[in-house]
Design an enzyme around this catalytic site. Structure first.
Site, PDB file in Angstrom:
ATOM      1  CB  THR A  49      58.131 -56.564  89.458  1.00 44.21           C
ATOM      2  OG1 THR A  49      59.129 -55.934  88.673  1.00 44.21           O
ATOM      3  CG2 THR A  49      58.470 -56.407  90.905  1.00 44.21           C
ATOM      4  CG  HIS A  50      56.316 -62.333  89.860  1.00 48.40           C
ATOM      5  ND1 HIS A  50      56.779 -63.517  89.342  1.00 48.40           N
ATOM      6  CD2 HIS A  50      55.660 -61.731  88.850  1.00 48.40           C
ATOM      7  CE1 HIS A  50      56.422 -63.628  88.078  1.00 48.40           C
ATOM      8  NE2 HIS A  50      55.744 -62.549  87.746  1.00 48.40           N
ATOM      9  CG  LEU A  51      56.474 -56.115  94.072  1.00 51.02           C
ATOM     10  CD1 LEU A  51      55.999 -54.689  94.178  1.00 51.02           C
ATOM     11  CD2 LEU A  51      57.896 -56.265  94.558  1.00 51.02           C
TER      12      LEU A  51
END
Ligand SMILES: Cc1cc2nc3c(=O)[nH]c(=O)nc-3n(C[C@H](O)[C@H](O)[C@H](O)COP(=O)(O)OP(=O)(O)OC[C@H]3O[C@@H](n4cnc5c(N)ncnc54)[C@H](O)[C@@H]3O)c2cc1C
Length: 123
Positions: A49-51
């Protein structure tokens, strides 16, 4: 904030997965196994996940939180390092850019800010 999948994203994934399968078959694959992404979001099957975003960098204090040195436009002794600076998600993994930006900000603090504290960018 939620990273759960909405109906449009589930449909989008189904559409693209089918397209990929068609392309792979046309390329001569003997066997194609499809796995559709389904809601709710499940960290055990999809873990990366690349927030990004939250305190974005920019050239204009009216549309961004920090300047190119990750310095707050409003509070000059506040530097905000991290993927929070990205105005949108990049196409690739973010961490090397996060590290490069941290180095860039640290260099500016040492070479510019400590010699002359205050806003590093006029706008
Ligand atoms: C499972 C997974 C796999 C990933 N794989 C890759 C990969 O292969 N390659 C890649 O480039 N990127 C990958 N990423 C993305 C990458 O990890 C993140 O984009 C990157 O860590 C973001 O860095 P950051 O400094 O912005 O945030 P973070 O690394 O999340 O750092 C934020 C820090 O702030 C701290 N914090 C939060 N709230 C407070 C508070 N109130 N007070 C004090 N401290 C606080 C947190 O504890 C944390 O240490 C992956 C992410 C996940 C979740």
């Amino acid at each position: 904030m939620t990273i759960d999948l909405k109906e449009n994203e589930v449909k989008q994934n189904r559409f693209l997965t089918d397209k990929f399968a068609e392309i792979i078959k046309a390329m001569g694959a003997n066997q194609v196994d499809k796995t559709y992404r389904t809601a709710p979001y499940d960290v055990t099957t999809y873990q990366t996940t690349h927030l990004n975003g939250g305190a974005i960098m920019g050239a204009d204090p009216t549309t961004s939180a920090v300047n190119r040195y990750l310095q707050s436009w409003d509070v000059s002794n506040l530097f905000v390092l991290g993927a929070s600076a990205f105005p949108q998600n990049a196409g690739y993994n973010p961490t090397l850019t996060v590290g490069a930006l941290a180095y860039w900000a640290a260099d500016a603090i040492r070479s510019k800010y400590l010699k002359n504290p205050g806003r590093l960018v006029d706008a």
